[in-house]
Design a protein around this motif. Structure first.
Motif, PDB file in Angstrom:
ATOM      1  N   THR A   1       0.840  -1.204   0.000  1.00 12.65           N
ATOM      2  CA  THR A   1       0.000   0.000   0.000  1.00 12.65           C
ATOM      3  C   THR A   1       0.871   1.248   0.000  1.00 12.65           C
ATOM      4  O   THR A   1       0.564   2.234  -0.688  1.00 12.65           O
ATOM      5  N   LEU A   2       1.956   1.220   0.770  1.00 12.68           N
ATOM      6  CA  LEU A   2       2.879   2.350   0.804  1.00 12.68           C
ATOM      7  C   LEU A   2       3.470   2.618  -0.574  1.00 12.68           C
ATOM      8  O   LEU A   2       3.556   3.780  -1.017  1.00 12.68           O
ATOM      9  N   TYR A   3       3.867   1.573  -1.276  1.00 14.95           N
ATOM     10  CA  TYR A   3       4.423   1.731  -2.629  1.00 14.95           C
ATOM     11  C   TYR A   3       3.425   2.439  -3.547  1.00 14.95           C
ATOM     12  O   TYR A   3       3.791   3.362  -4.287  1.00 14.95           O
ATOM     13  N   ARG A   4       2.166   2.043  -3.476  1.00 15.76           N
ATOM     14  CA  ARG A   4       1.154   2.645  -4.350  1.00 15.76           C
ATOM     15  C   ARG A   4       0.872   4.091  -3.964  1.00 15.76           C
ATOM     16  O   ARG A   4       0.619   4.938  -4.831  1.00 15.76           O
ATOM     17  N   SER A   5       0.944   4.390  -2.669  1.00 18.74           N
ATOM     18  CA  SER A   5       0.765   5.773  -2.229  1.00 18.74           C
ATOM     19  C   SER A   5       1.909   6.653  -2.713  1.00 18.74           C
ATOM     20  O   SER A   5       1.700   7.798  -3.142  1.00 18.74           O
ATOM     21  N   ILE A   6       3.122   6.128  -2.638  1.00 21.50           N
ATOM     22  CA  ILE A   6       4.271   6.885  -3.132  1.00 21.50           C
ATOM     23  C   ILE A   6       4.137   7.127  -4.628  1.00 21.50           C
ATOM     24  O   ILE A   6       4.433   8.224  -5.131  1.00 21.50           O
ATOM     25  N   ALA A   7       3.656   6.115  -5.359  1.00 18.22           N
ATOM     26  CA  ALA A   7       3.448   6.285  -6.802  1.00 18.22           C
ATOM     27  C   ALA A   7       2.447   7.405  -7.068  1.00 18.22           C
ATOM     28  O   ALA A   7       2.593   8.176  -8.032  1.00 18.22           O
ATOM     29  N   LYS A   8       1.431   7.534  -6.216  1.00 20.63           N
ATOM     30  CA  LYS A   8       0.444   8.611  -6.363  1.00 20.63           C
ATOM     31  C   LYS A   8       1.119   9.973  -6.175  1.00 20.63           C
ATOM     32  O   LYS A   8       0.886  10.906  -6.963  1.00 20.63           O
ATOM     33  N   ILE A   9       1.964  10.083  -5.163  1.00 19.34           N
ATOM     34  CA  ILE A   9       2.678  11.344  -4.927  1.00 19.34           C
ATOM     35  C   ILE A   9       3.622  11.657  -6.086  1.00 19.34           C
ATOM     36  O   ILE A   9       3.689  12.792  -6.572  1.00 19.34           O
ATOM     37  N   LEU A  10       4.335  10.638  -6.560  1.00 18.78           N
ATOM     38  CA  LEU A  10       5.330  10.869  -7.592  1.00 18.78           C
ATOM     39  C   LEU A  10       4.724  10.995  -8.993  1.00 18.78           C
ATOM     40  O   LEU A  10       5.452  11.200  -9.970  1.00 18.78           O
ATOM     41  N   SER A  11       3.393  10.891  -9.076  1.00 17.96           N
ATOM     42  CA  SER A  11       2.716  11.190 -10.337  1.00 17.96           C
ATOM     43  C   SER A  11       2.360  12.668 -10.450  1.00 17.96           C
ATOM     44  O   SER A  11       1.860  13.110 -11.492  1.00 17.96           O
TER      45      SER A  11
ATOM     46  N   ARG B   1      26.021  12.939   5.376  1.00 19.70           N
ATOM     47  CA  ARG B   1      25.433  14.279   5.315  1.00 19.70           C
ATOM     48  C   ARG B   1      25.430  14.887   6.713  1.00 19.70           C
ATOM     49  O   ARG B   1      25.103  14.233   7.688  1.00 19.70           O
ATOM     50  N   THR B   2      25.767  16.179   6.792  1.00 21.30           N
ATOM     51  CA  THR B   2      25.877  16.844   8.095  1.00 21.30           C
ATOM     52  C   THR B   2      24.836  17.940   8.288  1.00 21.30           C
ATOM     53  O   THR B   2      24.724  18.492   9.386  1.00 21.30           O
ATOM     54  N   ASP B   3      24.082  18.273   7.255  1.00 22.27           N
ATOM     55  CA  ASP B   3      23.073  19.329   7.366  1.00 22.27           C
ATOM     56  C   ASP B   3      21.682  18.737   7.206  1.00 22.27           C
ATOM     57  O   ASP B   3      21.452  17.879   6.366  1.00 22.27           O
ATOM     58  N   TYR B   4      20.754  19.215   8.041  1.00 19.71           N
ATOM     59  CA  TYR B   4      19.380  18.748   7.953  1.00 19.71           C
ATOM     60  C   TYR B   4      18.702  19.353   6.726  1.00 19.71           C
ATOM     61  O   TYR B   4      18.879  20.529   6.401  1.00 19.71           O
ATOM     62  N   ARG B   5      17.890  18.529   6.060  1.00 14.01           N
ATOM     63  CA  ARG B   5      17.164  18.963   4.870  1.00 14.01           C
ATOM     64  C   ARG B   5      15.740  18.413   4.919  1.00 14.01           C
ATOM     65  O   ARG B   5      15.512  17.334   5.464  1.00 14.01           O
ATOM     66  N   TRP B   6      14.836  19.154   4.307  1.00 12.13           N
ATOM     67  CA  TRP B   6      13.436  18.696   4.299  1.00 12.13           C
ATOM     68  C   TRP B   6      12.691  19.069   3.029  1.00 12.13           C
ATOM     69  O   TRP B   6      11.512  18.788   2.904  1.00 12.13           O
ATOM     70  N   GLU B   7      13.349  19.689   2.063  1.00  9.31           N
ATOM     71  CA  GLU B   7      12.682  20.042   0.809  1.00  9.31           C
ATOM     72  C   GLU B   7      13.378  19.367  -0.363  1.00  9.31           C
ATOM     73  O   GLU B   7      14.591  19.429  -0.508  1.00  9.31           O
ATOM     74  N   THR B   8      12.570  18.717  -1.190  1.00  5.94           N
ATOM     75  CA  THR B   8      13.062  18.085  -2.399  1.00  5.94           C
ATOM     76  C   THR B   8      11.996  18.283  -3.471  1.00  5.94           C
ATOM     77  O   THR B   8      11.134  19.148  -3.341  1.00  5.94           O
ATOM     78  N   THR B   9      12.034  17.537  -4.560  1.00  6.37           N
ATOM     79  CA  THR B   9      11.026  17.640  -5.618  1.00  6.37           C
ATOM     80  C   THR B   9      10.620  16.243  -6.070  1.00  6.37           C
ATOM     81  O   THR B   9      11.315  15.254  -5.810  1.00  6.37           O
ATOM     82  N   VAL B  10       9.503  16.186  -6.766  1.00  8.57           N
ATOM     83  CA  VAL B  10       9.077  14.924  -7.365  1.00  8.57           C
ATOM     84  C   VAL B  10      10.170  14.388  -8.288  1.00  8.57           C
ATOM     85  O   VAL B  10      10.512  13.202  -8.256  1.00  8.57           O
ATOM     86  N   ALA B  11      10.737  15.256  -9.108  1.00 10.13           N
ATOM     87  CA  ALA B  11      11.778  14.825 -10.052  1.00 10.13           C
ATOM     88  C   ALA B  11      12.980  14.236  -9.327  1.00 10.13           C
ATOM     89  O   ALA B  11      13.526  13.190  -9.740  1.00 10.13           O
ATOM     90  N   GLU B  12      13.405  14.871  -8.248  1.00 10.74           N
ATOM     91  CA  GLU B  12      14.549  14.359  -7.493  1.00 10.74           C
ATOM     92  C   GLU B  12      14.237  13.021  -6.842  1.00 10.74           C
ATOM     93  O   GLU B  12      15.084  12.112  -6.826  1.00 10.74           O
ATOM     94  N   GLN B  13      13.037  12.879  -6.321  1.00  9.07           N
ATOM     95  CA  GLN B  13      12.656  11.614  -5.713  1.00  9.07           C
ATOM     96  C   GLN B  13      12.627  10.492  -6.746  1.00  9.07           C
ATOM     97  O   GLN B  13      13.117   9.383  -6.500  1.00  9.07           O
ATOM     98  N   ARG B  14      12.049  10.776  -7.893  1.00  2.00           N
ATOM     99  CA  ARG B  14      11.960   9.743  -8.926  1.00  2.00           C
ATOM    100  C   ARG B  14      13.336   9.335  -9.443  1.00  2.00           C
ATOM    101  O   ARG B  14      13.569   8.176  -9.790  1.00  2.00           O
ATOM    102  N   ALA B  15      14.255  10.270  -9.441  1.00  2.00           N
ATOM    103  CA  ALA B  15      15.594   9.977  -9.956  1.00  2.00           C
ATOM    104  C   ALA B  15      16.496   9.317  -8.925  1.00  2.00           C
ATOM    105  O   ALA B  15      17.350   8.490  -9.285  1.00  2.00           O
ATOM    106  N   ALA B  16      16.329   9.661  -7.632  1.00  2.00           N
ATOM    107  CA  ALA B  16      17.385   9.320  -6.688  1.00  2.00           C
ATOM    108  C   ALA B  16      16.932   8.726  -5.365  1.00  2.00           C
ATOM    109  O   ALA B  16      17.794   8.404  -4.535  1.00  2.00           O
TER     110      ALA B  16
END
Length: 285
Positions: free
Chosen positions: A180-190, A208-223
């Protein structure tokens, strides 16, 4: 739209203040109550930091929103609701989570119908924060009630996705499911590739030494290390289930769930006028 993040290092949680600058209307997403389980002391410092920003900017908080019933921190949703008059919203499947955990804690005061929240959002529902358009996506898997709030070009995904170098949420909590999690992620990444993704935690993966919390759909799909393009549902489920089998419960899972299924409120006072949180005991053989 202005987005300001507040990071709580004790729970690695990110709270977001989302502002429609034209109207000065705002929403607060995934606020934190500070709780020390060793002493039982409860503080509101993290939530007060967000509220100080609200006051300094003359904002009106229309909504306080949880992405799900968190198992790693106590929600400050009710505290913020009482301080600001905001409506407290969460996904309609919080009823399922209440049904699961009511007997775990013998929480006889809980009626598992979600009425302690002001608004139970359904998949595809829309609402507004001032002039900002919000669309709700039901994205279960980590828990049955997980939501993603898509506000203009930004998606607030809670624990469903983390930064690409950390991966994805665990799916072994009661009511969770890796497929179910996989399908939900697919919904977000669409969503459109340029959509900004704001995650609910960051845990500083190795290297990594710095906290981060912003990315993009494109970055998630690629990496994204767990679920980038080309990873099948079968591969993801095998990886996620094997990884989850090695994980310990979150440090604050027992106090968090008791409070969060009550919409950020403590259990009723006991006969001595004090409030107590329960620890269910299982005798191992």
């Amino acid at each position: 739209m202005d987005i300001k993040a507040f990071f709580d290092p004790d729970t690695s949680t990110v709270t977001y203040l989302v502002v429609d600058e034209a109207s000065s209307k705002a929403a607060i997403i995934d606020p934190v109550l500070d709780f020390d389980p060793a002493s039982g002391k409860l503080r509101t410092s993290s939530a007060d930091e967000v509220l100080a920003e609200v006051e300094a900017r003359g904002l009106h908080v229309d909504y306080v929103l949880d992405t799900h019933a968190h198992a790693d921190h106590l929600s400050a949703g009710d505290y913020i609701r009482r301080k600001t008059g905001a409506e407290y919203g969460i996904g309609e499947h919080i009823r399922d989570v209440q049904k699961i955990f009511r007997p775990v804690f013998n929480a006889v005061d809980i009626t598992p119908d979600g009425h302690v929240f002001d608004h139970l959002f359904s998949d595809g529902e829309t609402f507004a924060i001032g002039g900002l358009n919000v669309r709700v996506l039901h994205t279960p898997g980590h828990t049955p009630a997980c939501l993603t709030y898509v506000i203009e070009d930004a998606a607030f995904v809670g624990d469903t996705l983390f930064m690409p170098d950390y991966g994805t949420a665990r799916a072994d909590f009661p009511g969770g499911d890796s497929a179910t999690l996989y399908r939900s992620i697919a919904k977000i990444l669409s969503l459109p590739p340029e959509t900004r993704i704001f995650v609910g935690h960051d845990y500083l993966p190795e290297g990594r030494t710095d906290y981060r919390w912003e990315t993009t759909v494109a970055e998630q799909r690629a990496a994204n290390r767990h679920v980038h393009d080309g990873i099948s549902e079968e591969e993801f489920v095998e990886m996620r289930d094997a990884r989850d089998a090695t994980l310990q419960p979150p440090r604050l899972i027992l106090p968090s769930l008791q409070v969060n299924i009550r919409a950020g409120s403590m259990p009723p006072e006991d006969t001595d006028g004090r409030t107590y949180l329960k620890i269910p005991v299982t005798q191992e053989q």
